[in-house]
Structure formats: C-alpha cells, structure tokens
Design an enzyme around this catalytic site. Sequence first.
Site, mmCIF file in Angstrom:
data_model
loop_
_atom_site.group_PDB
_atom_site.id
_atom_site.type_symbol
_atom_site.label_atom_id
_atom_site.label_comp_id
_atom_site.label_asym_id
_atom_site.label_seq_id
_atom_site.Cartn_x
_atom_site.Cartn_y
_atom_site.Cartn_z
ATOM 1 N NE ARG A 247 39.380 99.000 32.508
ATOM 2 C CZ ARG A 247 39.114 98.782 31.229
ATOM 3 N NH1 ARG A 247 39.061 97.560 30.735
ATOM 4 N NH2 ARG A 247 38.935 99.794 30.415
ATOM 5 C CE LYS B 268 24.433 120.631 35.917
ATOM 6 N NZ LYS B 268 23.249 120.785 35.051
ATOM 7 C CE LYS C 48 23.556 128.782 38.741
ATOM 8 N NZ LYS C 48 23.419 127.322 38.533
ATOM 9 C CD GLU D 198 20.101 130.715 36.482
ATOM 10 O OE1 GLU D 198 20.420 129.701 35.857
ATOM 11 O OE2 GLU D 198 19.658 130.690 37.654
ATOM 12 C CG ASP E 297 16.982 129.569 33.931
ATOM 13 O OD1 ASP E 297 17.298 128.487 33.406
ATOM 14 O OD2 ASP E 297 16.211 129.649 34.906
#
Length: 301
Positions: free
Chosen positions: A115, A150, A182, A211, A232
Amino acid sequence: MSDAFVPHPDPAPRLAVAAIDPELIHNNVLGALAEDLGSGDVTADLLPAEQIGEARILTRESAIICGQAWVNACFQQLDGRVKLDWLVSEGAHASAGQVLCTVSGPMRAIVSAERSALNFLQTLSATATTTATYVNAIRHTRTRILDTRKTLPGLRHAQKYAVRIGGGMNHRMGLYDAILIKENHIAAAGSLSSAVGKARSLHPSILVEVEVETFSELREALAAGVDRIMLDEFELEELAQAVTETDGRTALEVSGGVGLDRVRAIAETGVDYISIGALTKHVRAIDLSMRVVLAGDSRHP
C-alpha cells in the site's frame, strides 16, 4: 489522466534534471511505513514466515510513470531480499493494462509494503502525467510550465521531482530560496520599489519576483530591475501588451486559475512562464494495482 493522454514522441526519462536527495526518499518512506504498519502487519502474519513469491504491479490507465525510487525503498526497507525488476523506465509512458514492475522475495514484506509503495507511485505518476499534459499543450511555444507551493504536506520535494519528470520546471521550493513580493508586502513596505530595494539589500543573491496587477505596477517593477514579474488577473490582450512593453528586459510569469482550456492561449501571448497549482494540488491518483502471481495462473501476462 484518461487513456486519451498522448505522450510527446520523445518521452525519454529526465533523470539528469530530476535528481532528488536519497535521504528525502528514505524519510518519506519511513514515515509512510510507520503510519501504515504501526506495531506490525497482523494480516501478513497469516503467511508463512519464509514464504517466497512474486507479484506484479500494473497500471489500469495511461500514465507517465514516476516514483520508482520510493517504491523500491518501501519494499527493501522491510526486507533487503526483495528484488524489483522495472519493465517501464522512470519518466516513460505506460499504457492501460501494462505491467510496470515485478516484485519477488519474502511474501510478508511484499504484502506489507504494497500500500505504501503504491501510494507513492500513484500520486507521483499523477503529478508527472498532469504536468506532461500541460507541457505537451504548449510545446509549440517557448513558455515553460512551473509548479507552485500547493503540495501535499511532507511530499513537496517528491511532487516537485514529479513535475520535473513530467517536463515542467520548479518554482521556488519554499519561502527560503526566492523572494516573491505580493500586495501585502508592498503595502507594508510603503511601495513596490521600496520592497524590491529592501529585498536586494537583505538577500542580494536570491531571485526577486514581484506580483503586479496593473501596467503602472509593471512599469515600476521593470524600473526596479526585478528578476521576474508575475502578472495577476491580466486578460489575454493585456498579457500580449505586457510582453511587448517588457521586450525581454525581465521574465514574465502568469499564475492563477490556469487550466488546460486556457494554457495554450496564454502561452501564445509570449510570456516566459505559467505556474499552475493544479499540477500538485488537484491531481487524481493513477489507478494502479499489485497482484500476486500464482503458479500456473494464466490471468497474468
């Protein structure tokens, strides 16, 4: 990750650009086995302690195969006598129904590691396959596909490795190896130029990216001499205009909500990079299975 996935004609493994520290693999595997085995595999106890056997890992769908080092480590961590024979190279395409690997050795170790091994292989192959799909969609352009932060907790290095196997490139690994300024950073620093100046003075050798949301900010970032600008919420026409205005003075990146339906058009504006969180965040595991091979069983190829 359907069987409609078609690999690029040159699916050669990219191991030279996708190397990963063996210690990271070892630590990933130790954690996975610990949470699965706990105090011991009580079902594997049903098997004779010295029973030797063979199993085959196969894929039920088309995929770019990634994660073999993690699979090897899972089995061999439990018993060094387990041998694996890979029939598909790392980074190569496999078709639905194809046998990927044979595993032979003590059966208790084989069934206990199954597994954890498949979890790594199904997840990393999913990331590599998704990445390859995006890369193939824009292969006619000079734009490169990037990942993001992410990622699944504890598997960032593994998933970013899979992105490289799929033909993509890595954005920053974490908050320590590149500066991304940012809106909130700009507000706290007083201005975009001030934020960039502070970044340069504190970390002169680290990439600085900003950004921007408007052409005014784009021009300020260009004047500040940043290494990369993230655009953006720019429309396609605005992206093309930004490419023209920038004229190669710094790299341009597009990020946010980019799917397969838009990636080609965005790349064709001439931007340098497109970063896509879905490569690591929205992946659906590849459907894999492992089957023990019984003597005289004609169901197994």
